[in-house]
Design a protein around this motif. Structure first.
Motif, mmCIF file in Angstrom:
data_model
loop_
_atom_site.group_PDB
_atom_site.id
_atom_site.type_symbol
_atom_site.label_atom_id
_atom_site.label_comp_id
_atom_site.label_asym_id
_atom_site.label_seq_id
_atom_site.Cartn_x
_atom_site.Cartn_y
_atom_site.Cartn_z
ATOM 1 N N LYS B 257 0.969 -1.189 0.176
ATOM 2 C CA LYS B 257 -0.018 0.143 0.110
ATOM 3 C C LYS B 257 0.999 1.014 0.004
ATOM 4 O O LYS B 257 0.627 2.154 -0.629
ATOM 5 C CB LYS B 257 -0.748 -0.054 1.236
ATOM 6 C CG LYS B 257 -2.250 0.005 0.902
ATOM 7 C CD LYS B 257 -3.196 0.255 2.133
ATOM 8 C CE LYS B 257 -4.288 -0.547 2.213
ATOM 9 N NZ LYS B 257 -4.585 -0.675 3.754
ATOM 10 N N ILE B 259 3.918 1.563 -1.158
ATOM 11 C CA ILE B 259 4.545 1.627 -2.445
ATOM 12 C C ILE B 259 3.643 2.160 -3.429
ATOM 13 O O ILE B 259 3.971 3.252 -4.273
ATOM 14 C CB ILE B 259 5.025 0.324 -2.977
ATOM 15 C CG1 ILE B 259 6.406 0.116 -1.907
ATOM 16 C CG2 ILE B 259 5.832 0.415 -4.374
ATOM 17 C CD1 ILE B 259 6.816 -1.445 -2.136
ATOM 18 N N ALA B 260 2.309 1.585 -3.422
ATOM 19 C CA ALA B 260 1.356 2.109 -4.178
ATOM 20 C C ALA B 260 0.993 3.684 -4.183
ATOM 21 O O ALA B 260 0.609 4.434 -4.903
ATOM 22 C CB ALA B 260 0.198 1.246 -4.273
ATOM 23 N N ALA B 261 1.190 4.141 -2.919
ATOM 24 C CA ALA B 261 1.079 5.408 -2.542
ATOM 25 C C ALA B 261 1.906 6.203 -3.194
ATOM 26 O O ALA B 261 1.985 7.690 -2.932
ATOM 27 C CB ALA B 261 0.820 5.792 -1.042
ATOM 28 N N GLY B 262 3.205 5.842 -3.821
ATOM 29 C CA GLY B 262 4.150 6.499 -4.450
ATOM 30 C C GLY B 262 5.431 6.879 -3.453
ATOM 31 O O GLY B 262 6.216 7.537 -3.752
ATOM 32 N N MET B 263 5.571 6.062 -2.186
ATOM 33 C CA MET B 263 6.817 6.315 -1.318
ATOM 34 C C MET B 263 7.802 5.379 -1.435
ATOM 35 O O MET B 263 7.326 4.213 -1.822
ATOM 36 C CB MET B 263 6.085 6.325 0.251
ATOM 37 C CG MET B 263 5.105 7.382 0.534
ATOM 38 S SD MET B 263 5.470 8.106 2.108
ATOM 39 C CE MET B 263 4.560 6.895 3.149
ATOM 40 N N ARG B 264 8.578 5.639 -1.162
ATOM 41 C CA ARG B 264 9.961 4.766 -1.229
ATOM 42 C C ARG B 264 10.313 4.070 0.195
ATOM 43 O O ARG B 264 9.921 4.610 1.305
ATOM 44 C CB ARG B 264 11.147 5.579 -1.532
ATOM 45 C CG ARG B 264 11.251 5.999 -3.050
ATOM 46 C CD ARG B 264 12.322 7.022 -3.037
ATOM 47 N NE ARG B 264 13.585 6.186 -2.959
ATOM 48 C CZ ARG B 264 14.220 5.730 -3.901
ATOM 49 N NH1 ARG B 264 13.787 5.911 -5.181
ATOM 50 N NH2 ARG B 264 15.302 4.981 -3.728
#
Ligand SMILES: Nc1ncnc2c1ncn2[C@@H]1O[C@H](COP(=O)(O)OP(=O)(O)OP(=O)(O)O)[C@@H](O)[C@H]1O
Ligand SMILES: [Mg+2]
Lengths: 222, 266
Positions: B257, B259-264
């Motif tokens: 979730k 990663i899907a939100a664009g966080m590393r």
């Protein structure tokens, strides 16, 4: 009934003497209310249920009975119980106590306006209770209290006229004595009313000014 | 229970925390060694903040025990028994612990310098001169020497948080707790605060517990990561294991979730 200028002028020195008593009573009762009001407010916040309950009812009792009754009680009834106090002291005690009850609510609001995070930070920093109150809570609680507290002081200033009913020669008491002596109430009472007004009006205006300044500051801090 | 005081510097032993009917932590056990840098991650409401607040003595516990350096935190030894702690015991224990809050909680009526120098005077009785000297060193360390006379309202969020970190350090705690200290900040201010945390991590052996949503920082900074869900430790281990080869399904789902939100996370 016509206004006699020279008579009115001749009264001014005596009435100003009365004014010093009025101001003294206001200052003394204010100082008392500032301290006792805080004690009441802290008492009502006590951890101990019995203490909390006792303070709550004492404050309620004081607020729900007329200050004149309290003043008569201190001046006329306490001597019967063996406590005789000078008239001015009795009056200041009654006025101070009455104002304390109202001030305790002002303190409560001020204390509650200090955010929870401040108490938690102070606890995390292990700041002991007395220092917590002196250095963290009160410096933040007092400034927003100024307008409300100021209004109570102004009310107190006017209520000191009640001192005249227990023989104190405050401004009002002096005017009454003059009236009794000369059967002319028009000039002394008018003068006294004017002096109350001349002092109250600028005081009220400066409180309103401070109120606006504080709310502006608050917005800036957000 | 037998404690190994080296490995078990901070211990939660079957801790239960309730808010009224709501059970937030149930039978939570974990232990943290001295000097560890630990990150607590997990979904919202999983109890991460609550764990820090229990350690800071801001929340009491309803069951189990917490130990710090072998001493019970919320209890006192009495003969052979443990009885609920009184305020004096809590004060003594609290000396070892410091906390940095999400919303800074700086004292608004004090300057940056006073925010850092006053607490040691008020609670430890340190004299004014030496606490101010120390406060200036700390201001320098967090890169805010030029702000010592500023009030919090005159500082940016990132600057406030660095002052708050300096304030916690001034008390010289053995344990430092950080609760999402960057999540109230504008993105461009986050890095300054993280740099200060890196500095502290490198230069001291203070035990640090970090609740964070900054996964890549948790990865780089900590030597151990706890993944929580619903008040339990679902998985724990070195950051490489948790972030790259999580074993538990719930950990995998959580990271997916993120990663899907664009966080590393690396
Ligand atoms: N003072 C309180 N009263 C009642 N319930 C509370 C209180 N504080 C926390 N809770 C509840 O406890 C649970 C855990 O909260 P906690 O703040 O520890 O979660 P968290 O893991 O820090 O979440 P987040 O990532 O959103 O900060 C939540 O369900 C929350 O609603
Ligand atoms: Mg939280």
């Amino acid at each position: 009934m016509n206004w006699d200028w020279s008579y009115a002028f001749s009264l001014i020195p005596r009435i100003l003497e009365g004014l010093t008593i009025t101001l003294q009573a206001t200052v003394l009762a204010t100082v008392m209310a500032a301290f006792v009001g805080l004690v009441f407010a802290l008492g009502k916040r006590s951890q101990n249920r019995v203490v909390r309950w006792a303070f709550y009812w004492v404050v309620e009792f004081i607020r729900r009975t007329p200050v004149l009754v309290q003043m008569y009680f201190v001046f006329f009834v306490l001597p019967r119980l063996g406590v005789t106090l000078p008239a001015l002291v009795s009056g200041v005690l009654a006025l101070g106590l009455h104002t304390s009850a109202y001030m305790s609510e002002v303190y409560r609001a001020g204390i509650e306006s200090v955010p929870k995070g401040q108490w938690e930070a102070a606890r995390a920093l292990n700041i002991p209770p007395l220092r917590l109150w002196i250095d963290i809570v009160l410096p933040q609680a007092l400034p927003p209290m100024i307008p409300a507290a100021g209004n109570y002081v102004m009310m107190l200033f006017k209520e000191t006229a009640l001192l005249s009913t227990i023989t104190v020669l405050d401004m009002m008491g002096t005017a009454r004595v003059i009236g009794n002596e000369t059967y002319r109430y028009f000039e002394p009472i008018t003068l006294v009313g004017l002096i109350y007004l001349v002092i109250s009006l600028p005081a009220a205006m400066s409180i309103r000014f401070m109120e606006e300044k504080i709310s502006r500051n608050k917005k800036m801090l957000r | 229970m037998v404690l190994d005081t080296k490995r078990d510097f901070i211990v939660f032993d079957r801790v239960e925390k309730r808010f009224g009917e709501l059970v937030v932590l149930k039978d939570l056990s974990l232990s943290i060694a001295k000097g560890e840098k630990v990150s607590l991650i997990g979904p919202s409401g999983s109890g991460k903040t609550t764990i820090l607040r229990i350690l800071m003595t801001l929340e009491s516990i309803q069951g189990g025990h917490v130990y710090i350096d072998g001493e019970p935190l919320w209890h006192m030894r009495q003969n052979d028994d443990l009885v609920p702690a009184n305020e004096a015991h809590l004060r003594k224990m609290r000396k070892q612990i410091g906390m940095v809050f999400q919303h800074f909680n700086l004292f608004p009526h004090m300057t940056a310098l006073e925010n850092i120098s006053k607490p040691p005077q008020l609670s430890l009785g340190v004299d004014k001169a030496s606490s101010e000297k120390r406060a200036r060193e700390l201001l320098d360390m967090v890169g805010l020497s030029d702000k010592e006379a500023s009030y919090p309202s005159q500082l940016s969020g990132g600057q406030k948080q660095r002052i708050a970190i300096a304030r916690a350090l001034a008390m010289e705690p053995k344990i430092l707790l950080f609760d999402e200290v960057t999540s109230a900040l504008d993105p461009e201010l986050v890095e300054d605060v993280l740099n200060v945390l890196r500095d502290i991590g490198r230069s001291t052996d203070t035990t640090m517990l970090l609740v964070t949503h900054e996964m890549s920082f948790a990865h780089e900074f900590s030597n151990r990561v706890f993944f929580f869900d619903e008040g339990r430790v679902i998985e724990e281990g070195p950051p490489d294991n948790i972030f790259t080869t999580p074993k538990e399904e719930r950990t995998q789902a959580f990271l997916k979730k993120i990663i899907a939100a664009g966080m590393r996370i690396d």
